[in-house]
Design an enzyme around this catalytic site. Structure first.
Site, PDB file in Angstrom:
ATOM      1  N   HIS A 113       0.835  -1.208   0.000  1.00 10.06           N
ATOM      2  CA  HIS A 113       0.000   0.000   0.000  1.00 10.06           C
ATOM      3  C   HIS A 113       0.871   1.261   0.000  1.00 10.06           C
ATOM      4  O   HIS A 113       0.681   2.173  -0.824  1.00 10.06           O
ATOM      5  CB  HIS A 113      -0.900  -0.022   1.238  1.00 10.06           C
ATOM      6  CG  HIS A 113      -1.814   1.145   1.375  1.00 10.06           C
ATOM      7  ND1 HIS A 113      -3.185   1.043   1.279  1.00 10.06           N
ATOM      8  CD2 HIS A 113      -1.571   2.460   1.628  1.00 10.06           C
ATOM      9  CE1 HIS A 113      -3.735   2.231   1.446  1.00 10.06           C
ATOM     10  NE2 HIS A 113      -2.770   3.110   1.671  1.00 10.06           N
ATOM     11  N   GLU A 114       1.838   1.316   0.912  1.00 11.50           N
ATOM     12  CA  GLU A 114       2.699   2.501   1.006  1.00 11.50           C
ATOM     13  C   GLU A 114       3.622   2.625  -0.208  1.00 11.50           C
ATOM     14  O   GLU A 114       3.965   3.740  -0.631  1.00 11.50           O
ATOM     15  CB  GLU A 114       3.505   2.457   2.302  1.00 11.50           C
ATOM     16  CG  GLU A 114       2.671   2.384   3.580  1.00 11.50           C
ATOM     17  CD  GLU A 114       1.631   3.490   3.694  1.00 11.50           C
ATOM     18  OE1 GLU A 114       1.844   4.585   3.115  1.00 11.50           O
ATOM     19  OE2 GLU A 114       0.598   3.260   4.350  1.00 11.50           O
TER      20      GLU A 114
ATOM     21  N   HIS B 255       1.826   4.466  -2.853  1.00 10.19           N
ATOM     22  CA  HIS B 255       1.910   5.911  -2.620  1.00 10.19           C
ATOM     23  C   HIS B 255       3.261   6.458  -3.105  1.00 10.19           C
ATOM     24  O   HIS B 255       3.330   7.536  -3.719  1.00 10.19           O
ATOM     25  CB  HIS B 255       1.743   6.224  -1.135  1.00 10.19           C
ATOM     26  CG  HIS B 255       0.364   6.020  -0.612  1.00 10.19           C
ATOM     27  ND1 HIS B 255      -0.773   6.243  -1.364  1.00 10.19           N
ATOM     28  CD2 HIS B 255      -0.078   5.609   0.612  1.00 10.19           C
ATOM     29  CE1 HIS B 255      -1.844   5.990  -0.643  1.00 10.19           C
ATOM     30  NE2 HIS B 255      -1.450   5.593   0.560  1.00 10.19           N
TER      31      HIS B 255
END
Length: 228
Positions: free
Chosen positions: A128-129, A132
């Site tokens: 997820h990160e 980003h």
């Protein structure tokens, strides 16, 4: 005789979350950290209580960076864009907020060891990160722009595996089987955008998520497709 600096143990609030992350990174890299600050950090480090699961988080992180297909895939694409994420700036630490992790362009990725309890959780949150980080490099992501924030949260929840169909069925049952994947992504995106200091209300967050939904949900880059 040289007088030693007067070191006082910082309050627990100042030693957790973002501030602890900032100080520990400065200490390790030597950037923006003078000798007194280094001594202060070492003093606070001894005084700070770290849960045992911090070591477990680091073990899960190391495994993911070595063996996880999604993490390895995203790390490769981030390197192609000039990113420099590594063990040096993907760290585990205690977080005050009820969240799994965070990304900062200058500091890297933080995995919240007190909330992450399994290898799968760490793998999903790290992916997820990394989404980003990819979006920041690829699309000049500006988290102050609510449209940007909503889009990257949609993509991160969609591509990370956090909203797998079977996981949502386990949480909420078999009702509305086909819509669970999208509902999970929207729910997570709205929660994240609601926490943005530039977002006036949860209703505004939901409005922005709906506004960018079609274009961002259908953008699976750098993956060719999403497995639900």
């Amino acid at each position: 005789m040289e007088k030693k600096p007067d070191l006082k143990t910082s309050s627990p609030e100042k030693l957790s979350g973002f501030e602890w992350w900032r100080r520990s990174l400065a200490y390790r890299t030597g950037l923006g950290c003078d000798d007194k600050e280094k001594l202060q950090f070492e003093h606070d480090y001894q005084a700070k209580y770290f849960p045992e699961n911090c070591t477990q988080c680091e073990s899960f992180r190391d495994w993911a960076l070595t063996y996880s297909p999604s993490v390895i895939f995203m790390m490769g694409h981030i390197r192609k864009l000039g990113g420099n994420l590594s063990l040096a700036n993907i760290s585990c630490g205690k977080c005050d907020d009820l969240k799994g992790g965070g990304f900062h362009p200058d500091m890297g990725i933080l995995l919240c060891s007190n909330w992450l309890q399994s290898q799968t959780q760490v793998e999903d949150v790290l992916t997820h990160e990394l989404v980003h980080a990819y979006d920041y490099l690829k699309f000049k992501l500006d988290m102050k722009d609510l449209n940007h924030h909503a889009c990257t949260e949609i993509r991160a929840s969609m591509l990370s595996g956090e909203c797998r169909i079977m996981r949502e069925i386990w949480k909420t049952g078999l009702a509305n089987f086909g819509g669970k994947f999208q509902q999970c992504i929207k729910r997570r995106a709205v929660l994240s955008v609601s926490a943005n200091e530039n977002c006036p209300s949860p209703d505004k967050a939901a409005e922005v998520v709906d506004k960018v939904w079609n274009s961002c949900f259908n953008d699976t880059r750098p993956f060719e497709r999403v497995f639900r």
